[in-house]
Structures are given as structure tokens and as C-alpha cells.
Design an enzyme around this catalytic site. Structure first.
Site, short mmCIF file in Angstrom:
data_model
loop_
_atom_site.label_atom_id
_atom_site.label_comp_id
_atom_site.label_asym_id
_atom_site.label_seq_id
_atom_site.Cartn_x
_atom_site.Cartn_y
_atom_site.Cartn_z
NE ARG A 15 -1.99 -1.62 3.57
CZ ARG A 15 -2.40 -1.75 4.82
NH1 ARG A 15 -3.61 -1.36 5.16
NH2 ARG A 15 -1.60 -2.26 5.73
CE LYS A 75 1.65 -2.69 8.83
NZ LYS A 75 0.39 -3.24 9.39
CE1 TYR A 94 -4.89 2.36 10.39
CE2 TYR A 94 -3.80 1.75 8.35
CZ TYR A 94 -4.95 2.03 9.05
OH TYR A 94 -6.17 1.97 8.43
CG HIS A 96 -1.39 -0.80 15.29
ND1 HIS A 96 -2.69 -0.90 15.77
CD2 HIS A 96 -1.51 -0.71 13.95
CE1 HIS A 96 -3.55 -0.88 14.76
NE2 HIS A 96 -2.85 -0.75 13.65
CD GLU A 118 -2.70 3.17 15.60
OE1 GLU A 118 -2.57 3.54 14.42
OE2 GLU A 118 -1.75 3.16 16.42
CG ASP A 270 -5.97 -7.63 13.82
OD1 ASP A 270 -6.88 -8.39 14.20
OD2 ASP A 270 -6.16 -6.45 13.51
#
Ligand SMILES: NC(=O)c1ccc[n+]([C@@H]2O[C@H](COP(=O)([O-])OP(=O)(O)OC[C@H]3O[C@@H](n4cnc5c(N)ncnc54)[C@H](O)[C@@H]3O)[C@@H](O)[C@H]2O)c1
Length: 370
Positions: A15, A75, A94, A96, A118, A270
Site C-alpha cells: 500500500r 505502516k 498507523y 499501533h 488507529e 491481529d
């Protein structure tokens, strides 16, 4: 503002954080966009397409990071990228954080401004920058499940829609949220008898009103699941308890209730997975069998359809990116409480409580960095 888009370098990530149409919109607002050479190729966007939209193509990734006031990614930064992050630079991607102490510390050290896709959150608690990826994963779950029901992959050899005179497949979807509804719609669209199970009765009531007639709803209990397993062909796991590991809804002993060749797709992998026998797999080796039951547990399902995923993601990130670029991060966050929820770390301080708690680190109220 100068906005930089580096090529994603995490394994098998195709992506890209901005598509050519997005460049055009940012240019119209007076911003400069630097695209690393080849950044869009995995999603089908050539350097030529970006150039036509007004982007500057940059050969050297170091230059993209050095010149950009805001980096847009998909990412979280990986080790190789840590030294490129710098003080005062906005990174919108993102992250995380709760999954990696190392990343959290690297971002703190860099003193950059980390705004995480997120955790951007609407007043009703929904997470607008996660929704498109759940939609992709849900729709894919039914598609992948249908494929692995084929005999060559170890499945029962059952066609989702059946044919005249032969019954269609039975599909159960555990969790009726965004993933679950999208999975159920595709499964039912292929003609399968589909049942959604959830523990939220209001949600089941709503789903019952809006979904097609070949989708049933059922309250989720262990007993209900056990009763369905002997006649089920495909099980899709799509549950979520926010901020917690997914609940274990199918234990190893329950596999014995299923017929050989039953397929289980664990989308919740996930978050640790919702079947006891789930372990994360990758797109190049997506399935394995336990007790003759086929398991599909790919943790980044949207990565397999980068064109759709990139378009879906950039549709929702672009308006926020444009606000940040036009107003600067402080004013943009001040004006928009949804976007403010996205700020996780600024100037080395953790301002998102859940991240601080995850590692027992110091938490700073967001107002102190604004
Ligand atoms: N593998 C991937 O590539 C991928 C991609 C996107 C999302 N996901 C994951 O898919 C999962 C679902 O995401 P979502 O966006 O649909 O979440 P969501 O919050 O919209 O829906 C989750 C649903 O699960 C229900 N639920 C909770 N406990 C349950 C139980 N015991 N039995 C039945 N239902 C229960 C909730 O009531 C809710 O309706 C999450 O774990 C998410 O991280 C995975």
C-alpha cells in the site's frame, strides 16, 4: 507545508499513503508533495501518474524524510526508519504503539509528533481510519473462505451457492461488527446460508432489519456455537473487545464437532485470534490444518488487495492530512477533537493514556503539549 511519502518497506506491504488524486488536492491547497521514486507501484500508481498530479519524485528516501515537514505512511516506522524521524516532524500513519515498546521509545527519542490513524476517534467511539481496512478484511474473509473450501486446498469441496437441487454452504460469522457484516454480505451474496452471532442484542436487532433475508442473526453463546458446528462449512471469526485480546470462542476440543474440510478464517488474529488453534500466517503461506480443519489466519489481509486498500485508506486519511498541512498540527488538533484523539506522542511525551499504561510509562495530558 512539505509532505513526504516514502515507499513502505515492511515485508509484503504494497500500500501507499497517498494516491495521485490526493496529491492533486494537496497541491491545490498550496502544499508541496514529495513522493519517493516507485512508492506507488505496488498499488498500481506510477511515478508518471504522481508527476502529472503535481508531485515531485525524489530518488533518495533520506531526502524525502529530511525535507518533509509531515511524513505520511501506512505502516509504523520500522527499525531502518527510526534514525530518519526527527524533532518537530509530524508523522501521520498507523503506529499501533501498544504492540511495540521499542517503537514507542524510538518515537519518544526522536521528539517527532506522532499522530496515529488507529486512534483518531469520532464522538460515538467509532474509529474512522480503521473502518475501510475492516471492510476489506471482512469482504476478503468470505472470498478466501470460499476458495479454501475447494478440495485442492483441503476444504470440504462445497460450493458456496450450491446449485439447483444441491444445498448451499452454511457459513457462520462470529461478531457482527464491521468485519462481520461485510463478510456476511459477501457470503450471502454468493448464495450461502449465513448466520451472524454477536453478544450485543441491539446490534443484532439492527442487523436483522438491514441485512438480506438469507442472513440469520443469533445471540452468541458457547452452546449456540457448539450446536451450529456439525453442519457448518465455513466459520469466520470477526470479534473485537476494544483494547483487549480477542475472546477464545472455539476451543481445540470443539474442532471434533466439525466435519473434515471445514474452513475457519480468523480475521481477529491481529488481536490474538478467536480460535484456540489459530496462529498468525502470511499471504505467501496462508493456511494450515489442525484435526482436518483448514485454518486461514493472515494478520494483514488488506495487503493482498493493495489497490482497493490504498484507495479506501486514502479516502479517509486525506481530509485529516489536509487539515494538518493547512493549519499546522496544533491548530488542526485544537479545531477537531476527532483528530486530537490521534495524537499519541509529541516532543517525547506520551499523551495517549492506553499507550503509557501498556508499558507502565509516564503519561502526559495532551493539553500540556498543545
Ligand atoms: N486480519 C486482518 O487483516 C484484519 C483487518 C481488519 C480488522 N481486523 C480485526 O477484525 C476484528 C473485528 O473488527 P471490527 O472492525 O469488525 O470490530 P467491531 O468492533 O466493529 O466488531 C466487533 C464485534 O464483535 C462483537 N463481539 C465481542 N465479543 C463477542 C463474542 N464473545 N461473541 C460474538 N461477538 C462478539 C462485538 O459486539 C462487535 O459487534 C478486530 O480484531 C480487528 O482488529 C483484522
Amino acid at each position: 507545508m512539505i509532505i513526504g511519502v516514502p515507499k513502505e518497506i515492511k515485508t509484503l506491504e504494497n500500500r501507499v499513503s497517498l494516491q495521485p488524486g490526493g496529491v492533486l488536492q494537496l497541491k491545490k491547497k498550496g502544499h508541496e508533495v514529495l513522493i519517493e521514486k516507485g512508492a506507488g507501484l505496488g498499488s498500481g500508481f506510477t511515478d508518471e501518474m504522481y508527476k502529472k498530479s503535481g508531485a515531485t519524485i525524489v530518488d533518495d528516501v533520506e531526502e524525502v524524510w529530511k525535507r518533509a515537514e509531515m511524513i505520511m505512511k501506512v505502516k509504523e516506522p520500522i527499525k531502518e526508519e527510526y534514525p530518519r524521524m526527527r524533532e518537530g516532524q509530524i508523522i501521520f500513519t498507523y503506529f499501533h504503539f501498544a504492540a511495540s515498546r521499542e517503537l514507542t521509545e524510538a518515537v519518544q527519542e526522536s521528539k517527532c509528533i506522532a499522530i496515529a490513524y488507529e486512534t483518531v476517534e469520532k464522538s460515538d467511539g467509532s474509529l474512522p481510519l480503521l473502518v475501510p481496512m475492516s471492510e476489506v478484511a471482512g469482504r476478503m474473509a468470505a472470498q478466501e473462505g470460499a476458495k479454501y473450501l475447494e478440495k485442492t486446498f483441503g476444504g470440504r469441496g462445497v460450493l458456496m451457492g450450491g446449485i439447483p437441487g444441491v444445498r448451499p454452504a452454511n457459513v457462520i460469522v462470529l461478531g457482527g461488527g464491521i468485519v462481520g457484516v461485510n463478510a456476511a454480505r459477501i457470503a450471502a451474496g454468493m448464495g450461502a446460508n449465513t448466520t451472524i452471532l454477536d453478544i450485543n442484542t441491539n446490534r443484532l436487532r439492527y442487523l436483522d432489519e438491514i441485512l438480506p433475508k438469507n442472513i440469520d442473526t443469533q445471540f452468541s453463546t458457547e452452546g449456540a456455537i457448539r450446536n451450529l458446528l456439525p453442519t457448518t462449512d465455513l466459520i469466520i471469526g470477526a470479534v473485537l473487545i476494544p483494547g483487549a485480546k480477542a475472546p477464545n470462542l472455539i476451543s481445540r476440543d470443539m474442532l471434533k464437532l466439525m466435519r473434515p474440510g471445514t474452513v475457519m478464517v480468523d480475521v481477529a488474529i491481529d488481536q490474538g485470534g478467536c480460535f484456540e488453534t489459530s496462529k498468525a500466517t502470511t499471504h505467501d503461506d496462508p493456511i494450515y490444518e489442525v484435526d482436518d480443519v483448514v485454518h486461514y489466519c493472515v494478520a494483514n489481509m488488506p495487503g493482498a488487495v493493495p489497490y482497493t486498500s490504498t484507495m479506501g485508506l486514502t479516502n479517509v486519511t486525506l481530509p485529516y492530512a489536509a487539515q494538518i498541512a493547512t493549519k499546522g498540527w496544533k491548530k488542526a488538533l485544537d479545531d477537531d477533537p476527532e483528530l486530537k484523539m490521534g495524537l499519541n506522542i509529541a516532543d517525547g511525551k506520551i499523551v495517549y493514556k492506553y499507550v503509557a499504561d501498556a508499558f507502565d510509562m509516564e503519561y502526559t495530558p495532551v493539553e500540556e503539549v498543545m
